[in-house]
Motif scaffolding. Structure first.
Motif, PDB file in Angstrom:
ATOM      1  N   UNK A 144      -9.697   7.551 -19.285  1.00 14.37           N
ATOM      2  CA  UNK A 144      -9.314   7.438 -17.829  1.00 14.37           C
ATOM      3  C   UNK A 144      -8.180   6.611 -17.737  1.00 14.37           C
ATOM      4  N   UNK A 145      -8.145   5.477 -18.287  1.00 11.87           N
ATOM      5  CA  UNK A 145      -7.195   4.515 -18.311  1.00 11.87           C
ATOM      6  C   UNK A 145      -5.782   4.888 -18.800  1.00 11.87           C
ATOM      7  N   UNK A 146      -5.845   6.160 -19.644  1.00  9.44           N
ATOM      8  CA  UNK A 146      -4.595   6.864 -20.221  1.00  9.44           C
ATOM      9  C   UNK A 146      -3.848   7.357 -19.018  1.00  9.44           C
ATOM     10  N   UNK A 147      -4.498   7.699 -17.985  1.00  9.00           N
ATOM     11  CA  UNK A 147      -3.872   8.269 -16.683  1.00  9.00           C
ATOM     12  C   UNK A 147      -4.018   7.307 -15.771  1.00  9.00           C
ATOM     13  N   UNK A 148      -3.384   6.037 -15.755  1.00  4.49           N
ATOM     14  CA  UNK A 148      -3.352   5.031 -14.809  1.00  4.49           C
ATOM     15  C   UNK A 148      -2.530   5.422 -13.586  1.00  4.49           C
ATOM     16  N   UNK A 149      -3.545   5.338 -12.590  1.00  6.20           N
ATOM     17  CA  UNK A 149      -2.816   5.737 -11.393  1.00  6.20           C
ATOM     18  C   UNK A 149      -1.746   4.781 -10.847  1.00  6.20           C
ATOM     19  N   UNK A 150      -0.710   5.387  -9.954  1.00  7.39           N
ATOM     20  CA  UNK A 150       0.154   4.489  -9.625  1.00  7.39           C
ATOM     21  C   UNK A 150      -0.270   3.408  -8.857  1.00  7.39           C
ATOM     22  N   UNK A 151       0.491   2.269  -8.883  1.00 11.12           N
ATOM     23  CA  UNK A 151       0.014   0.902  -8.035  1.00 11.12           C
ATOM     24  C   UNK A 151       0.204   1.557  -6.667  1.00 11.12           C
TER      25      UNK A 151
ATOM     26  N   UNK B 235       4.597   2.007  18.841  1.00 12.07           N
ATOM     27  CA  UNK B 235       4.159   0.633  18.897  1.00 12.07           C
ATOM     28  C   UNK B 235       4.509  -0.278  19.717  1.00 12.07           C
ATOM     29  N   UNK B 236       3.751  -0.912  20.752  1.00  8.46           N
ATOM     30  CA  UNK B 236       4.420  -1.818  21.485  1.00  8.46           C
ATOM     31  C   UNK B 236       4.792  -3.039  20.823  1.00  8.46           C
ATOM     32  N   UNK B 237       5.239  -4.122  21.803  1.00  8.40           N
ATOM     33  CA  UNK B 237       5.729  -5.321  21.531  1.00  8.40           C
ATOM     34  C   UNK B 237       4.783  -6.206  20.818  1.00  8.40           C
ATOM     35  N   UNK B 238       5.335  -7.073  19.910  1.00 10.88           N
ATOM     36  CA  UNK B 238       4.341  -7.692  19.083  1.00 10.88           C
ATOM     37  C   UNK B 238       3.212  -6.997  18.223  1.00 10.88           C
ATOM     38  N   UNK B 239       3.502  -5.945  17.859  1.00  8.88           N
ATOM     39  CA  UNK B 239       2.443  -4.982  16.990  1.00  8.88           C
ATOM     40  C   UNK B 239       2.927  -4.792  15.599  1.00  8.88           C
ATOM     41  N   UNK B 240       1.845  -4.422  14.850  1.00  9.06           N
ATOM     42  CA  UNK B 240       2.137  -4.474  13.139  1.00  9.06           C
ATOM     43  C   UNK B 240       1.405  -3.250  12.753  1.00  9.06           C
ATOM     44  N   UNK B 241       1.925  -2.361  11.927  1.00  8.17           N
ATOM     45  CA  UNK B 241       1.218  -1.291  11.252  1.00  8.17           C
ATOM     46  C   UNK B 241       1.365  -1.471   9.780  1.00  8.17           C
ATOM     47  N   UNK B 242       0.266  -1.081   8.789  1.00  4.38           N
ATOM     48  CA  UNK B 242       0.540  -1.084   7.616  1.00  4.38           C
ATOM     49  C   UNK B 242       0.284   0.282   7.124  1.00  4.38           C
ATOM     50  N   UNK B 243       1.214   0.796   6.178  1.00 10.59           N
ATOM     51  CA  UNK B 243       0.973   2.142   5.719  1.00 10.59           C
ATOM     52  C   UNK B 243       0.866   2.263   4.225  1.00 10.59           C
ATOM     53  N   UNK B 244      -0.329   2.726   3.590  1.00  9.13           N
ATOM     54  CA  UNK B 244      -0.084   2.741   2.077  1.00  9.13           C
ATOM     55  C   UNK B 244       0.527   3.671   1.324  1.00  9.13           C
ATOM     56  N   UNK B 245       1.085   3.606   0.313  1.00  4.68           N
ATOM     57  CA  UNK B 245       1.698   4.374  -0.493  1.00  4.68           C
ATOM     58  C   UNK B 245       1.067   5.811  -0.665  1.00  4.68           C
ATOM     59  N   UNK B 246      -0.003   5.766  -1.067  1.00  3.07           N
ATOM     60  CA  UNK B 246      -0.915   7.035  -1.140  1.00  3.07           C
ATOM     61  C   UNK B 246      -1.592   7.551   0.217  1.00  3.07           C
TER      62      UNK B 246
END
Length: 321
Positions: free
Chosen positions: A88-95, A121-132
């Motif tokens: 499984x480790x031979x096919x390591x997923x992308x970080x 997004x309103x003032x003083x807001x934050x959003x976090x989007x994963x690469x996957x």
């Protein structure tokens, strides 16, 4: 002979094996189907170990040996579970990396997610989007206030994490207000349906609402760990998108925080002890001095403006009915 195979796998795992040794191990692993597990029946042992043994002898050590075969079989039986992990480790997923979008006070921002869903997004807001995002699921983290218009996909449900709450889209648009440090988190549905749940410290899921419908609002108290459901005018949800400032059953602490975000100012409250009155009022693109004037007449408070610093004295408020 046992030590030779052990050393081969140790070198491979440590990254010190030669290119020929790496190719030998990887080719042997690659000869199995991607989802195939090691079946340790006697018949399959013989097949696996014989092929491995013959390859090792042919490519690394030309001579053959019955002792080699027995040592390889014993070693591979003991390592069968580990070998499957190696494959499984031979096919390591992308970080997985994260794109974090922050909106400063006094500003608003519109973004499109990879699935073409929209986030305002309103003032003083934050959003976090994963690469996957969208590969197997659609999940983002969020603080502040935002209005979401989500593309429905039953195979890849959309999940929003806001502090302890998990908001699940069932094909809809909705507003979420979850500023850090504020007592309340609110979720209001404009169209479609929304599910809301809370993650407990023990890792369990507590359902607050399976399917909130248009005009429904859920309010969660962080300190009391309780929630309520109420009805609100659907056309009044996310009025801030049209530059309409609205205070909904808000304390003066909440009003001050919202003024700071909206106008990018600093607000100080004086004589705020034992103030428990709440206010519901809206303003349509008004300057801050006009907002303060109306709030002063409504509450009996007084205020001073010094550049971008504002002080509000609530002393008179305690005599109001």
């Amino acid at each position: 002979m046992d030590s030779k195979i052990k050393e081969l796998f140790k070198r491979y795992q440590a990254g010190t094996a030669s290119p020929a040794e790496c190719a030998l191990v990887e080719e042997w692993f690659a000869s199995f189907e991607p989802d195939q597990e090691f079946n340790l029946s006697e018949e399959n042992k013989a097949i696996l170990f014989k092929s491995m043994d013959s390859e090792i002898q042919r490519r690394l050590h030309p001579r053959t040996s019955a002792i080699w075969f027995k040592a390889a079989a014993i070693l591979l039986i003991s390592m069968s579970a580990g070998l499957f992990i190696y494959r499984i480790n031979l096919r390591k997923p992308a970080m997985i990396t994260y794109t974090v979008i922050n909106v400063p006070n006094g500003q608003k921002k519109e973004i499109a997610l990879p699935d073409n869903s929209m986030v305002f997004l309103n003032s003083g807001s934050s959003v976090s989007i994963p690469s996957d995002f969208g590969d197997h699921k659609r999940e983002i983290s969020f603080t502040g206030e935002a209005f979401f218009i989500i593309k429905h996909n039953a195979l890849k449900p959309f999940t929003l994490r806001a502090d302890k709450l998990t908001i699940s889209d069932l094909g809809t648009s909705f507003d979420v207000k979850a500023y850090p440090g504020e007592e309340r988190i609110s979720v209001a549905v404009k169209t479609g349906k929304v599910g809301v749940a809370k993650q407990t410290p023990a890792g369990k899921t507590e359902i607050f609402a399976n399917a909130m419908t248009p005009g429904q609002q859920m309010t969660y108290s962080r300190t009391k760990n309780t929630h309520t459901l109420s009805m609100v005018p659907a056309d009044g949800i996310a009025m801030w998108r049209n530059n309409k400032l609205r205070f909904d059953n808000a304390s003066f602490e909440e009003i001050a925080a919202q003024l700071e975000r909206w106008y990018n100012v600093t607000v100080k409250l004086d004589n705020n002890e034992k103030q428990d009155k709440r206010y519901t009022i809206s303003f349509a693109n008004e300057p801050i001095d006009r907002v303060l004037e109306v709030l002063s007449k409504l509450s009996g408070a007084t205020y001073k403006i010094n550049n971008r610093n504002i002080s509000i004295n609530l002393k008179q408020n305690k005599n109001m009915n």
